[in-house]
Design a protein around this motif. Structure first.
Motif, PDB file in Angstrom:
ATOM      1  N   GLU A  99       0.805  -1.219   0.000  1.00 31.02           N
ATOM      2  CA  GLU A  99       0.000   0.000   0.000  1.00 31.02           C
ATOM      3  C   GLU A  99       0.838   1.269   0.000  1.00 31.02           C
ATOM      4  N   GLY A 100       2.024   1.215   0.571  1.00 26.79           N
ATOM      5  CA  GLY A 100       2.847   2.411   0.643  1.00 26.79           C
ATOM      6  C   GLY A 100       3.456   2.836  -0.674  1.00 26.79           C
ATOM      7  N   ASN A 101       3.317   2.027  -1.712  1.00 25.76           N
ATOM      8  CA  ASN A 101       3.873   2.326  -3.029  1.00 25.76           C
ATOM      9  C   ASN A 101       2.771   2.916  -3.914  1.00 25.76           C
ATOM     10  N   PRO A 102       2.816   4.211  -4.239  1.00 21.31           N
ATOM     11  CA  PRO A 102       1.750   4.819  -5.044  1.00 21.31           C
ATOM     12  C   PRO A 102       1.563   4.155  -6.404  1.00 21.31           C
ATOM     13  N   LEU A 103       2.651   3.770  -7.057  1.00 18.32           N
ATOM     14  CA  LEU A 103       2.524   3.112  -8.357  1.00 18.32           C
ATOM     15  C   LEU A 103       1.762   1.799  -8.214  1.00 18.32           C
ATOM     16  N   PHE A 104       2.051   1.043  -7.169  1.00 15.13           N
ATOM     17  CA  PHE A 104       1.326  -0.207  -6.955  1.00 15.13           C
ATOM     18  C   PHE A 104      -0.158   0.057  -6.733  1.00 15.13           C
ATOM     19  N   ARG A 105      -0.502   1.081  -5.950  1.00 17.69           N
ATOM     20  CA  ARG A 105      -1.913   1.366  -5.683  1.00 17.69           C
ATOM     21  C   ARG A 105      -2.656   1.699  -6.970  1.00 17.69           C
ATOM     22  N   VAL A 106      -2.032   2.484  -7.829  1.00 17.13           N
ATOM     23  CA  VAL A 106      -2.677   2.861  -9.092  1.00 17.13           C
ATOM     24  C   VAL A 106      -2.888   1.630  -9.969  1.00 17.13           C
ATOM     25  N   ARG A 107      -1.861   0.826 -10.122  1.00 18.94           N
ATOM     26  CA  ARG A 107      -1.973  -0.349 -10.994  1.00 18.94           C
ATOM     27  C   ARG A 107      -2.888  -1.410 -10.376  1.00 18.94           C
ATOM     28  N   TYR A 108      -2.843  -1.541  -9.059  1.00 22.55           N
ATOM     29  CA  TYR A 108      -3.712  -2.513  -8.395  1.00 22.55           C
ATOM     30  C   TYR A 108      -5.174  -2.101  -8.540  1.00 22.55           C
ATOM     31  N   ALA A 109      -5.462  -0.807  -8.379  1.00 22.76           N
ATOM     32  CA  ALA A 109      -6.841  -0.340  -8.524  1.00 22.76           C
ATOM     33  C   ALA A 109      -7.360  -0.639  -9.927  1.00 22.76           C
ATOM     34  N   HIS A 110      -6.527  -0.407 -10.933  1.00 16.92           N
ATOM     35  CA  HIS A 110      -6.949  -0.711 -12.304  1.00 16.92           C
ATOM     36  C   HIS A 110      -7.204  -2.205 -12.475  1.00 16.92           C
ATOM     37  N   ALA A 111      -6.277  -3.035 -11.999  1.00 17.31           N
ATOM     38  CA  ALA A 111      -6.440  -4.482 -12.134  1.00 17.31           C
ATOM     39  C   ALA A 111      -7.674  -4.967 -11.378  1.00 17.31           C
ATOM     40  N   VAL A 122      -9.997   5.886 -16.560  1.00 20.83           N
ATOM     41  CA  VAL A 122      -9.110   7.010 -16.237  1.00 20.83           C
ATOM     42  C   VAL A 122      -7.722   6.501 -15.854  1.00 20.83           C
ATOM     43  N   LEU A 123      -7.676   5.471 -15.023  1.00 22.53           N
ATOM     44  CA  LEU A 123      -6.384   4.937 -14.591  1.00 22.53           C
ATOM     45  C   LEU A 123      -5.606   4.358 -15.772  1.00 22.53           C
ATOM     46  N   ALA A 124      -6.291   3.599 -16.623  1.00 17.82           N
ATOM     47  CA  ALA A 124      -5.616   3.007 -17.779  1.00 17.82           C
ATOM     48  C   ALA A 124      -5.127   4.086 -18.738  1.00 17.82           C
ATOM     49  N   GLY A 125      -5.980   5.071 -19.004  1.00 20.07           N
ATOM     50  CA  GLY A 125      -5.590   6.140 -19.921  1.00 20.07           C
ATOM     51  C   GLY A 125      -4.444   6.974 -19.389  1.00 20.07           C
ATOM     52  N   GLY A 126      -4.496   7.290 -18.092  1.00 21.24           N
ATOM     53  CA  GLY A 126      -3.427   8.085 -17.502  1.00 21.24           C
ATOM     54  C   GLY A 126      -2.102   7.349 -17.496  1.00 21.24           C
ATOM     55  N   LEU A 127      -2.124   6.075 -17.127  1.00 19.36           N
ATOM     56  CA  LEU A 127      -0.889   5.289 -17.149  1.00 19.36           C
ATOM     57  C   LEU A 127      -0.336   5.194 -18.567  1.00 19.36           C
ATOM     58  N   SER A 128      -1.219   5.013 -19.543  1.00 14.62           N
ATOM     59  CA  SER A 128      -0.768   4.936 -20.934  1.00 14.62           C
ATOM     60  C   SER A 128      -0.083   6.226 -21.366  1.00 14.62           C
ATOM     61  N   LEU A 129      -0.644   7.361 -20.973  1.00 18.01           N
ATOM     62  CA  LEU A 129      -0.032   8.643 -21.329  1.00 18.01           C
ATOM     63  C   LEU A 129       1.349   8.799 -20.691  1.00 18.01           C
ATOM     64  N   LEU A 130       1.545   8.181 -19.542  1.00 15.41           N
ATOM     65  CA  LEU A 130       2.850   8.227 -18.880  1.00 15.41           C
ATOM     66  C   LEU A 130       3.799   7.156 -19.413  1.00 15.41           C
ATOM     67  N   GLY A 131       3.307   6.319 -20.328  1.00 15.37           N
ATOM     68  CA  GLY A 131       4.141   5.260 -20.885  1.00 15.37           C
ATOM     69  C   GLY A 131       4.280   4.058 -19.979  1.00 15.37           C
ATOM     70  N   ILE A 132       3.290   3.860 -19.092  1.00 19.19           N
ATOM     71  CA  ILE A 132       3.352   2.790 -18.098  1.00 19.19           C
ATOM     72  C   ILE A 132       2.233   1.793 -18.365  1.00 19.19           C
ATOM     73  N   ASP A 133       2.543   0.521 -18.242  1.00 14.75           N
ATOM     74  CA  ASP A 133       1.571  -0.536 -18.493  1.00 14.75           C
ATOM     75  C   ASP A 133       0.495  -0.554 -17.412  1.00 14.75           C
ATOM     76  N   ALA A 134      -0.758  -0.775 -17.837  1.00 17.10           N
ATOM     77  CA  ALA A 134      -1.880  -0.933 -16.907  1.00 17.10           C
ATOM     78  C   ALA A 134      -2.305  -2.395 -16.943  1.00 17.10           C
ATOM     79  N   PRO A 135      -1.853  -3.209 -16.003  1.00 13.15           N
ATOM     80  CA  PRO A 135      -2.090  -4.653 -16.088  1.00 13.15           C
ATOM     81  C   PRO A 135      -3.541  -5.033 -15.834  1.00 13.15           C
ATOM     82  N   GLU A 136      -3.993  -6.075 -16.513  1.00 10.80           N
ATOM     83  CA  GLU A 136      -5.322  -6.634 -16.274  1.00 10.80           C
ATOM     84  C   GLU A 136      -5.327  -7.498 -15.020  1.00 10.80           C
ATOM     85  N   HIS A 137      -4.188  -8.058 -14.685  1.00  7.48           N
ATOM     86  CA  HIS A 137      -4.042  -8.918 -13.506  1.00  7.48           C
ATOM     87  C   HIS A 137      -2.843  -8.422 -12.704  1.00  7.48           C
ATOM     88  N   LEU A 138      -2.961  -8.446 -11.392  1.00 13.37           N
ATOM     89  CA  LEU A 138      -1.840  -8.023 -10.549  1.00 13.37           C
ATOM     90  C   LEU A 138      -1.928  -8.756  -9.217  1.00 13.37           C
TER      91      LEU A 138
END
Length: 211
Positions: free
Chosen positions: A73-85, A195-211
């Protein structure tokens, strides 16, 4: 520290930089924005490296550490990708139960609420999500206008933190049957996922379907 050659109208200047301060060859101190990374972020992998460089504000020094790789939880990148997944997982679960997203009232009927008291007021839980979702176009415009990807990255964290508590009420629980309220909750969750998938894509970061 390091050396960089800067192009300007009068020609070129070589600078020595360290931690966001730079000395031009004639000795004058200047501020570099964004602050240069203290080391090469490539060992973190492409996604974490981009996040490490793009998430900090321009005046903050990027942290190039393995913290960006930790799934907690303390990792913001993980929270964003986990929420999307998690949103994608709930969409698959809804499909298995035979219902799809459809905007509408978020609150259950009194009978449904009696069965699952933990979800009596999902509309109240969702209220914290409405603002960051509606702010997303404005944040995108500001990030592009000011060349500030950190604004987008931080906004994605806000969206993730707002949607995660809401997701517990998206699918039917216990003896519940899929209802119009569940379809509406799924629609709101999927809006956040988009929103999460689109924002991550704009940053060049993968938005995983599974995490």
């Amino acid at each position: 520290g390091g050396r960089a050659t800067v192009e300007h109208r009068g020609g070129r200047a070589t600078v020595q930089h360290h931690g966001g301060r730079a000395a031009v060859e004639h000795g004058e101190l200047v501020d570099l924005r964004p602050v240069p990374a203290p080391e090469d972020p490539a060992p973190l992998g492409p996604d974490a490296a981009r996040w490490a460089l793009l998430h900090p504000a321009p005046h903050d020094r990027p942290r190039i550490t393995a913290d960006h790789l930790v799934q907690r939880e303390g990792n913001p990148l993980f929270r964003v990708r986990y929420a999307h997944a998690r949103v994608r997982y709930l969409g698959r679960g809804a499909a298995r139960l035979g219902f799809a997203a459809e905007p509408g009232p978020l609150d259950a009927t009194e009978a449904d609420a009696a069965v699952t008291p933990a979800c009596r007021a999902p509309a109240l839980q969702a209220s914290a999500l409405h603002t960051p979702l509606s702010d997303y176009p404005r944040i995108l415009t500001a990030a592009a206008t000011h060349r500030a990807p950190d604004r987008l990255a931080r906004h994605l964290v806000t969206v993730a933190d707002a949607v995660l508590p809401f997701l517990t009420c998206v699918l039917p629980l216990g003896e519940e049957k899929p209802s119009a309220a569940h379809r509406a909750r799924l629609a709101l969750a999927e809006a956040a996922g988009t929103v999460l998938a689109g924002g991550l894509s704009l940053l060049g970061i993968d938005a995983p379907e599974h995490l």
